[in-house]
Design an enzyme around this catalytic site. Structure first.
Site, PDB file in Angstrom:
ATOM      1  N   PRO A 205       6.336  13.591  51.513  1.00 28.54           N
ATOM      2  CA  PRO A 205       6.989  13.773  52.818  1.00 28.54           C
ATOM      3  C   PRO A 205       8.286  14.575  52.675  1.00 28.54           C
ATOM      4  O   PRO A 205       9.078  14.350  51.762  1.00 28.54           O
ATOM      5  CB  PRO A 205       7.279  12.335  53.272  1.00 28.54           C
ATOM      6  N   THR A 207       8.564  17.885  52.145  1.00 28.97           N
ATOM      7  CA  THR A 207       8.532  19.059  51.269  1.00 28.97           C
ATOM      8  C   THR A 207       8.312  20.359  52.027  1.00 28.97           C
ATOM      9  O   THR A 207       8.439  21.435  51.427  1.00 28.97           O
ATOM     10  CB  THR A 207       7.444  18.894  50.202  1.00 28.97           C
ATOM     11  N   GLU A 426      29.414  -1.346  36.269  1.00 30.67           N
ATOM     12  CA  GLU A 426      29.178   0.085  36.413  1.00 30.67           C
ATOM     13  C   GLU A 426      29.633   0.857  35.175  1.00 30.67           C
ATOM     14  O   GLU A 426      29.019   1.868  34.802  1.00 30.67           O
ATOM     15  CB  GLU A 426      29.888   0.615  37.668  1.00 30.67           C
TER      16      GLU A 426
END
Length: 614
Positions: A205, A207, A426
């Site tokens: 989807p 592209t 993180e």
């Protein structure tokens, strides 16, 4: 038949008579009837004014006469006509009788206008319903017949050209052949070639499959019918097949032409996939589509284009040569194609000099053309909200975070303990991204919560797009995902729930390595995930496992062994960089967000300090 026609003729005259009667009644003055009095009776009442409750004098237009209406205390309403209103008003003043003078109650044409409009509307609605019930070419019967008509939209002129499509040179080359055939069919016929009857565009989807179809319509200059696969499917049996027939009948009249079916998987799904087989309306529609594309009837000059992102569920009969002769794969753009797409969408936007679209293209690995367009649009919105005259690099970075990760929740109240845990978590990811060569350098680290529920994020910056992923790369991906949990263990002597998504990612990669990619020496180069491609309930139930429970236990042991090995390697790397873990945490607690350059500077400072001591 004649009696019915005479009855239909009589109905309008009856309505006209009814309308005239309503108008006449609305023009007639209306008042409540009162008891008429003689002059002597009227005189006796005004001599005893205590019994009078209310007095109204109604004047007659163009005359000195008028009517006196009185409401008495016994409930009666009496009325008398006087020849001179002035004389009676003087007498009322002398006797102290209060009165009200008003004009004669009349209804004019303007006052009756609302009533007239209401009647006209009622007559109009009646005739409309009468026409619908009368049948014929324009009645309800005709609308019921149109239920089986095609809902395809005919586009006679498309403004989209191949120049408006960037980053898909090979795809455009394949489709240019179709355009060339539509423009010069004799050149191909002379060589004995025929144009493909069908072309299916396959890709993820966003592209650009539909955009390519619009470009073909604009370049070819022929009629272009556009319809969605869901427009064929209805609850009523036979409607979808009828719409397919009508669509191709229309296309034959305007050939050469292109018929584009978007999301064809809604109607061309594989047959017989239900429990015990199926025979539903969708299959009837698909059967008719198969016949129209390549049956006994010849549809010369009609090229069927279709788009789907689920080619795996399409029926094999529609994918064979003679129906869809050519399959054009529209893949996600690489780094060069992403840069071209960004330049295309930036044509109508004002960019500042610090904007580096090449850097944005390298940062957005895995993004589609629709994603890239959305990033620039969000950046333009951000610049407009900030009342700036152009889009800068920071706007694009904020838009990238908003679309890819989620909006940063800067106003959310976070405790110092949670901030510190997030900073260590993180930083654990960032250290492994920095040290492992196959996962890319760090681009940004943040401990600001985002809209998807994450407490922070670490964003890598891949320097290239790899077509092949090695076993070493997969191991490094797993190790980088484990960094947050390892950092928590080293610093807190405890663990949190923040690594749940990381664990899911690690498990998915490890199981794929063992069951799909053949990257386990003990299990061997065999595929144990053969049922993973079945998306239909009927097929999934009918399949049986092709390996024993003993092999399944061996797979579990190999997956755990692989995860444990990556965990130990990642833990040793973070322990060697414990000083970076503490410094980065302190910096994140101060700034909340640091760039890749600031994080790399921590390693550089340590290297320089070590050189000075030596």
């Amino acid at each position: 038949m004649n009696n019915n026609r005479q009855q239909n003729v009589r109905i309008p005259w009856f309505l006209l008579i009814l309308l005239a009667g309503v108008i006449i009644l609305s023009l007639v003055p209306f008042r409540v009837l009162s008891e008429r009095l003689s002059a002597s009776e009227f005189r006796s009442i005004i001599e005893e004014p205590d019994q009078i409750v209310e007095t109204v004098i109604e004047l007659s237009p163009g005359s000195e006469a008028g009517d006196v209406v009185m409401e008495l205390s016994d409930g009666r309403s009496v009325q008398v006509t006087v020849e001179d209103v002035r004389e009676i008003t003087n007498e009322f003043n002398e006797r102290g009788i209060d009165y009200i003078i008003s004009g004669m109650a009349e209804t004019s044409l303007i006052d009756s206008l609302p009533m007239m409009l209401m009647v006209v509307v009622m007559v109009f609605l009646f005739f409309t319903l009468l026409g619908a019930r009368s049948g014929g070419a324009g009645g309800m019967n005709q609308r019921l017949m149109n239920f089986g008509k095609s809902r395809a939209k005919l586009v006679t002129e498309s403004r989209v050209r191949f120049s408006d499509v960037a980053g898909m040179e090979e795809e455009k080359k394949e489709l240019r052949e179709v355009v060339e055939f539509l423009r010069h069919p004799l050149k191909f016929s002379a060589m004995g070639a025929r144009i493909p009857k069908g072309i299916i565009l396959v890709g993820s989807p966003g592209t650009g499959k539909t955009l390519l179809a619009k470009a073909v319509a604009g370049e070819a200059g022929v009629p272009f019918y556009s319809i969605s696969g869901s427009d064929f499917v209805e609850m009523y049996v036979g409607v979808g097949a009828a719409r397919v027939r009508d669509l191709f009948d229309q296309a034959k009249k305007t050939s050469p032409c292109i018929v584009f079916i978007d999301e064809i998987d809604a109607v061309a799904r594989r047959r017989g996939t239900g429990l015990g087989g199926s025979h539903d309306e969708r299959e009837q529609t698909l059967n008719q589509l198969l016949v129209e594309m390549d049956g006994f009837a010849q549809n010369q000059g009609i090229i069927v284009m279709a788009a789907t992102n689920r080619v795996d569920i399409l029926d094999p009969a529609i994918m064979r040569p003679g129906r869809f002769d050519r399959k054009v794969s529209v893949s996600k753009p690489d780094v060069h194609a992403r840069e071209e797409i960004l330049k295309l969408h930036a044509r109508n936007k004002k960019l500042s000099e610090d904007v580096d679209l090449e850097r944005v293209a390298r940062t957005t690995a895995g993004f589609t053309g629709a994603d890239l367009e959305n990033i620039l649009n969000e950046a333009a919105i951000e610049a407009a909200v900030s009342d700036r005259g152009s889009i800068d690099q920071n706007d694009i970075e904020e838009a990238f975070i908003k679309t890819g990760i989620g909006t940063e929740k800067r106003s959310k109240v976070i405790s110092e303990r949670d901030k510190r845990i997030t900073a260590y978590h993180e930083t654990g990811h960032a250290i492994l991204f920095h040290e492992l060569k196959d996962v890319g350098p760090v681009h940004m680290i943040s401990i600001i919560p985002t809209g998807d529920g994450a407490a922070g994020y670490t964003m890598p910056l891949p320097d290239k797009d790899d077509m092949h992923v090695t076993k070493g790369q997969l191991r490094h991906m797993m190790m980088a995902a484990m960094g947050g949990r390892i950092a928590e263990e080293l610093v807190l002597d405890d663990i949190t729930t923040g690594a749940s998504q990381d664990i899911k990612q690690v498990t998915k990669i490890a199981r794929a390595m063992v069951m799909q990619y053949g990257m386990s020496d003990k299990v061997g180069m065999l595929n144990y995930d053969e049922n993973g491609d079945d998306v239909f309930l009927g097929y999934d139930i009918a399949h049986n496992k092709t390996y024993s429970d003993g092999v399944l236990s061996e797979i579990d042991r190999e997956v755990k062994s692989l995860v444990d090995g990556c965990y130990e390697e990642a833990r040793s790397i973070i322990m060697k960089n414990r000083d970076i873990l503490e410094k980065s945490c302190t910096l994140l607690m101060e700034k909340e967000k640091i760039s890749g350059e600031q994080f790399d500077a921590l390693f550089q400072d340590r290297k320089e300090a070590a050189g000075t001591e030596a």
